[in-house]
Design a protein around this motif. Structure first.
Motif, mmCIF file in Angstrom:
data_model
loop_
_atom_site.group_PDB
_atom_site.id
_atom_site.type_symbol
_atom_site.label_atom_id
_atom_site.label_comp_id
_atom_site.label_asym_id
_atom_site.label_seq_id
_atom_site.Cartn_x
_atom_site.Cartn_y
_atom_site.Cartn_z
ATOM 1 N N GLU A 161 -30.929 13.641 -40.366
ATOM 2 C CA GLU A 161 -29.983 12.886 -39.003
ATOM 3 C C GLU A 161 -31.060 11.650 -38.863
ATOM 4 N N SER A 162 -30.405 10.470 -38.884
ATOM 5 C CA SER A 162 -31.217 9.354 -38.618
ATOM 6 C C SER A 162 -32.366 9.309 -36.761
ATOM 7 N N PHE A 163 -33.176 8.731 -37.158
ATOM 8 C CA PHE A 163 -34.266 8.030 -36.418
ATOM 9 C C PHE A 163 -34.117 6.483 -35.187
ATOM 10 N N GLN A 164 -33.140 6.230 -35.532
ATOM 11 C CA GLN A 164 -32.596 5.423 -35.120
ATOM 12 C C GLN A 164 -32.112 6.015 -32.904
ATOM 13 N N PRO A 165 -31.851 6.650 -32.745
ATOM 14 C CA PRO A 165 -31.503 7.203 -31.084
ATOM 15 C C PRO A 165 -32.383 7.808 -30.568
ATOM 16 N N VAL A 166 -33.848 7.869 -31.493
ATOM 17 C CA VAL A 166 -35.204 7.665 -30.602
ATOM 18 C C VAL A 166 -35.911 6.178 -30.326
ATOM 19 N N ILE A 167 -35.049 5.234 -31.225
ATOM 20 C CA ILE A 167 -36.150 4.001 -30.478
ATOM 21 C C ILE A 167 -34.740 3.850 -29.562
ATOM 22 N N GLU A 168 -33.147 3.478 -30.250
ATOM 23 C CA GLU A 168 -32.584 3.829 -28.824
ATOM 24 C C GLU A 168 -32.858 3.994 -27.754
ATOM 25 N N PHE A 169 -33.168 5.120 -27.050
ATOM 26 C CA PHE A 169 -34.047 5.507 -26.007
ATOM 27 C C PHE A 169 -34.924 5.426 -25.841
ATOM 28 N N LEU A 170 -35.774 5.090 -25.973
ATOM 29 C CA LEU A 170 -36.934 4.256 -25.594
ATOM 30 C C LEU A 170 -36.321 2.179 -25.541
ATOM 31 N N GLN A 171 -35.220 2.501 -26.360
ATOM 32 C CA GLN A 171 -34.899 0.748 -25.695
ATOM 33 C C GLN A 171 -34.272 0.641 -24.475
ATOM 34 N N LYS A 172 -32.920 1.508 -24.701
ATOM 35 C CA LYS A 172 -32.226 1.293 -22.506
ATOM 36 C C LYS A 172 -33.045 1.864 -22.371
ATOM 37 N N ALA A 173 -34.373 2.522 -22.110
ATOM 38 C CA ALA A 173 -34.954 2.956 -21.150
ATOM 39 C C ALA A 173 -35.890 1.941 -20.572
ATOM 40 N N ALA A 174 -36.432 1.191 -21.337
ATOM 41 C CA ALA A 174 -36.417 -0.449 -21.943
ATOM 42 C C ALA A 174 -36.157 -1.441 -20.346
ATOM 43 N N THR A 190 -46.296 -0.115 -38.987
ATOM 44 C CA THR A 190 -46.383 -2.103 -38.930
ATOM 45 C C THR A 190 -44.962 -1.712 -38.472
ATOM 46 N N ASN A 191 -45.199 -3.109 -37.885
ATOM 47 C CA ASN A 191 -44.252 -3.785 -36.818
ATOM 48 C C ASN A 191 -43.281 -2.862 -35.766
ATOM 49 N N SER A 192 -43.840 -1.758 -35.888
ATOM 50 C CA SER A 192 -43.168 -0.434 -34.215
ATOM 51 C C SER A 192 -41.945 -0.802 -33.741
ATOM 52 N N PRO A 193 -41.103 -1.218 -34.050
ATOM 53 C CA PRO A 193 -39.747 -0.725 -32.980
ATOM 54 C C PRO A 193 -40.423 -0.083 -31.936
ATOM 55 N N ILE A 194 -40.587 1.178 -31.812
ATOM 56 C CA ILE A 194 -41.528 1.927 -30.351
ATOM 57 C C ILE A 194 -42.329 1.440 -30.004
ATOM 58 N N VAL A 195 -42.959 0.891 -30.237
ATOM 59 C CA VAL A 195 -44.093 -0.042 -29.915
ATOM 60 C C VAL A 195 -44.119 -1.278 -28.849
ATOM 61 N N GLN A 196 -42.575 -2.088 -29.866
ATOM 62 C CA GLN A 196 -41.897 -3.525 -28.918
ATOM 63 C C GLN A 196 -40.643 -2.939 -27.239
ATOM 64 N N ALA A 197 -40.324 -1.369 -28.060
ATOM 65 C CA ALA A 197 -39.857 -1.352 -26.817
ATOM 66 C C ALA A 197 -40.605 -0.752 -25.731
ATOM 67 N N LEU A 198 -41.532 -0.736 -25.515
ATOM 68 C CA LEU A 198 -42.277 -0.185 -24.904
ATOM 69 C C LEU A 198 -43.350 -1.765 -24.168
ATOM 70 N N LEU A 199 -43.349 -2.265 -24.955
ATOM 71 C CA LEU A 199 -43.686 -4.112 -24.942
ATOM 72 C C LEU A 199 -42.484 -4.521 -23.793
ATOM 73 N N LEU A 238 -42.133 10.763 -22.202
ATOM 74 C CA LEU A 238 -41.641 11.071 -20.654
ATOM 75 C C LEU A 238 -40.628 10.037 -19.842
ATOM 76 N N VAL A 239 -39.235 10.330 -19.880
ATOM 77 C CA VAL A 239 -38.646 8.770 -18.695
ATOM 78 C C VAL A 239 -38.336 9.585 -17.626
ATOM 79 N N VAL A 240 -39.163 8.291 -17.033
ATOM 80 C CA VAL A 240 -38.393 9.144 -15.045
ATOM 81 C C VAL A 240 -37.703 8.012 -14.596
ATOM 82 N N ARG A 241 -36.791 8.964 -14.466
ATOM 83 C CA ARG A 241 -35.189 7.736 -14.079
ATOM 84 C C ARG A 241 -35.151 8.104 -12.271
ATOM 85 N N LYS A 242 -34.827 7.147 -11.770
ATOM 86 C CA LYS A 242 -34.073 7.115 -10.529
ATOM 87 C C LYS A 242 -32.457 7.170 -10.797
ATOM 88 N N GLU A 243 -31.967 9.090 -10.191
ATOM 89 C CA GLU A 243 -30.176 8.822 -9.977
ATOM 90 C C GLU A 243 -30.325 9.050 -9.073
#
Length: 726
Positions: A366-379, A396-405, A458-463
């Motif tokens: 199964e794709s790792f992309q949902p993990v990346i999208e989880f962080l991108q959406k959170a960003a 290298t060229n980590s999309p995870i770190v880029q999402a955090l940035l 961990l993503v903290v969200r106000k709902e």
């Protein structure tokens, strides 16, 4: 039995189960694992370039083994440390056995390359030439290329009374050149460092410009052969007597003086600069090298005879990875597209999907992309307040770190623990840590005295209903590259008790919190070993009262003697135990009266088995733990690790009825561990052959279309299959 008698009985049993004959040496067990990698290179069912990949992995594994494990044994010798492992072998005995066990494997690696791989490459139009097989036209074209491109980079270093013996850097490939002056019988020595970091290890032979249209094959020569064939240009006026390749492996297990540095980042930076100048631990020499040169190298580089390894073929075969860059899809594994869970396809709002129920991702099927999208959406989500994360190996060229940035750019509070001590990734992680600091993230550089190996986000969200915490936990790193070749399982959850545990753990990691009253997480150091042994004891108690005790562990390594003793005790009480251990296993199975109820298997295949699953039958209400930790002293005592329970019954059913059975019933890639520490292929009483990884590729995503309906999954029997030695 009163308390004193019970204590005496327990001490006696513990003493009996500590007998060194009950344990397999850690280093020798690892060598056997690596021999399985070599076996894959011999397997003609793999496409040709994939077989070469396994040869390269075998060599790369050995390089790290010597730089880290063998260097540690050399430290013990140098410091006079008497540190016997549970199997009782002394340090010198281990080093001598390592040498003895590796020599036939290295000979077999060379044989496979020369007798199987090279001829098959030639049949496929990829020809690897030796110096002596070049024709004059090829030699002339190569000489022109050599003089133009390679010659200016080379620096021959003489060794005599006025020239000190040159420093030989770690893992550098070299030529030892024997020379004579005209009219003299005296032999001189020079060393040339092969620039295989600057040029491809396999140099493509330039085409004949007059007959370019006629060329059908791709033709290569090893870089060291090209240099050896043109030594007269480097030593004009001298007679070239001989040239022998050699290679030195040095201690690269850096010691970080954490207490003496102003901060951990400085300590790591200062230490990694010393990695390439450590003391020698292995010297690879050409098997034709004359004794005089061997003796000279021994005097300058080697303290012990076991450090020498004669090589009959190319050295440093990890460089063969370059062949995988060839555009030959017909010689590679067929590509496949990882699936995306149906939950996420139906619901593009990943936060809403996770709130509905826990979500499992089994990479690389199964794709790792949902993990990346989880962080991108959170960003980018205006309702997200904070992101907290651990990073161990990100690539290298980590999309995870880029999402955090990106999250910092959008004003989120970002806290990241970057483990600077992730071996051989230190420099990469230092770069990411500084980039995150510059962006304004709160960055913690690991913890003094411990490595943080837990994989947490961990993503903290106000709902509308208040603050909601979303958690991702995994057995694998947040690395989009390795997620394509390592099998790892990750979980998304919004469970309040789990997210509370993760929040408290982040406070431990980033602050001075001493919190240890977790609802569900087992946390090392301390908690995982205690928890695992407690659950084993519960299974023993269940066996005594109901006779249905059962344990299944799927992990990368089993070394901890305390856990092994607990498993021996469980076996003695009749608990049925299946251990699927990819690599190191120090437990001896099938010993009468000790481990006759324990079966140990291993799978080595297309993907690196990296999942950790701990199954406790628990009287039919199974407890399943997953996470980052193997059962080794380093994981249990010297790292921050987590194991988390599978609370969602649908996911639990997937693991019980599909994931575990497919691996346990594999008949193609499975090997069984024998009591003497060797492995054997297995046969099983099944109608059809099963290859777990291929089955999961073919059925990717189909097993989790309906968590709540176990009938929708492949209902294989979780009972441990009977395994017969071939």
């Amino acid at each position: 039995m009163d308390q004193s008698e019970e204590s005496l009985h327990s001490d006696t049993a513990c003493s009996l189960l500590s007998d060194p004959s009950l344990y397999i040496n850690r280093e020798l067990s690892w060598i056997r694992f690596n021999s399985h990698v070599l076996d894959e290179a011999k397997d003609p069912s793999h496409p040709l370039l994939e077989r070469i990949k396994f040869l390269a992995i075998f060599s790369n594994n050995l390089d790290e083994f010597f730089m880290v494990r063998v260097s540690g044994l050399h430290h013990q010798l140098a410091e006079g440390v008497i540190k016997l492992p549970p199997d009782g072998l002394t340090t010198m005995e281990q080093l001598e056995r390592i040498n003895k066990d590796l020599i036939p494997l290295l000979d077999e690696q060379t044989r496979v390359w020369i007798e199987e791989i090279v001829p098959e490459l030639a049949k496929s139009g990829i020809i690897i030439y030796k110096r002596e097989s070049l024709d004059e036209k090829q030699r002339k074209r190569l000489r022109k290329y050599f003089y133009r491109d390679i010659f200016p980079v080379l620096t021959p270093l003489a060794f005599d009374k006025s020239h000190p013996f040159p420093f030989i850097s770690n893992l550098a490939l070299n030529l030892a050149v024997i020379l004579k002056r005209p009219g003299s019988s005296d032999e001189l020595f020079a060393r040339i460092k092969i620039p295989n970091k600057l040029f491809p290890r396999l140099i493509e032979i330039p085409v004949d410009p007059e007959n370019n249209h006629l060329r059908e094959n791709q033709e290569f020569i090893f870089l060291e052969d090209l240099i050896a064939d043109n030594l007269d240009l480097l030593f004009p006026g001298m007679e070239i007597v001989a040239a022998y390749p050699f290679r030195v492996t040095r201690d690269a297990d850096i010691e970080i003086e954490e207490d003496e540095a102003d901060d951990l980042l400085s300590a790591v930076e200062q230490s990694i600069s010393k990695r390439w100048i450590g003391t020698p631990v292995r010297i690879e020499i050409d098997n034709n090298m004359i004794p005089a040169i061997v003796d000279m190298m021994g005097a300058k580089l080697a303290k012990y005879p076991h450090m020498f390894y004669q090589v009959k073929g190319p050295m440093g075969m990890a460089d063969l990875f370059c062949l995988l860059n060839l555009d030959r899809p017909d010689l590679k594994d067929y590509p496949f597209l990882p699936s995306v869970p149906e939950w996420l396809e139906r619901d593009p709002d990943i936060f809403h999907a996770i709130k509905q129920r826990d979500i499992i991702l089994f990479h690389p099927y199964e794709s790792f992309q949902p993990v990346i999208e989880f962080l991108q959406k959170a960003a980018h989500d205006p309702d997200v307040l904070a992101i907290k994360m651990t990073l161990y190996r990100t690539g290298t060229n980590s999309p995870i770190v880029q999402a955090l940035l990106d999250a910092r750019e959008h004003g989120k509070a970002v806290s990241v623990l970057v483990e600077l001590k992730a071996r051989f990734d230190e420099e990469n992680n230092i770069g990411w840590a500084r980039a995150l600091e510059r962006a304004g993230a709160h960055v913690v550089f690991g913890i003094m005295g411990l490595k943080v190996h837990a994989k947490l986000c961990l993503v903290v969200r106000k709902e509308k209903t208040g603050i909601v915490r979303y958690v991702h936990m995994s057995s694998g790193n947040y690395n989009a590259g390795t997620a394509k070749i390592y099998t790892d399982i990750g979980i998304f959850t919004a469970n309040e008790e789990i997210s509370s545990d993760v929040s408290h753990l982040f406070n431990v990691l980033t602050g001075y919190s001493q919190y240890n009253s977790y609802n569900h997480l087992l946390v090392a150091p301390g908690g995982i070993k205690k928890g695992i042994i407690s659950l084993i004891d519960q299974e023993i108690a269940r066996q005594k009262t109901h006779g249905d005790g059962k344990l299944i562990f799927k992990l990368n390594a089993l070394q901890d003697s305390g856990v092994i003793r607990a498993l021996y005790r469980a076996s003695q009480e009749g608990v049925t135990i299946h251990l699927q251990v990819r690599g190191i296993c120090c437990l001896r199975p099938s010993l009468k009266g000790i481990s006759e109820n324990i079966t140990v298997t291993t799978i080595v295949g297309r993907f690196l088995e990296h999942t950790r699953i701990y199954y406790f039958h628990n009287g039919g209400d199974p407890v399943i733990l997953m996470g980052s930790s193997d059962l080794m002293p380093r994981n249990l005592k010297r790292r921050i690790e987590i194991l988390f329970p599978i609370l969602d019954t649908g996911i639990r059913d997937e693991i019980i009825h599909t994931i575990l059975p497919n691996h346990l019933h594999d008949t193609i890639k499975t090997r069984i561990l024998l009591p003497d520490g060797s492995y054997s292929r297995v046969c099983r009483d099944q109608n059809e052959p099963v290859q777990a990884q291929e089955w999961l590729i073919e059925h990717r995503g189909l097993w989790n279309k309906n968590h709540q309906n176990a009938e929708a999954t492949n209902q294989k029997d979780i009972l441990i299959p009977r395994v017969n030695n071939v």
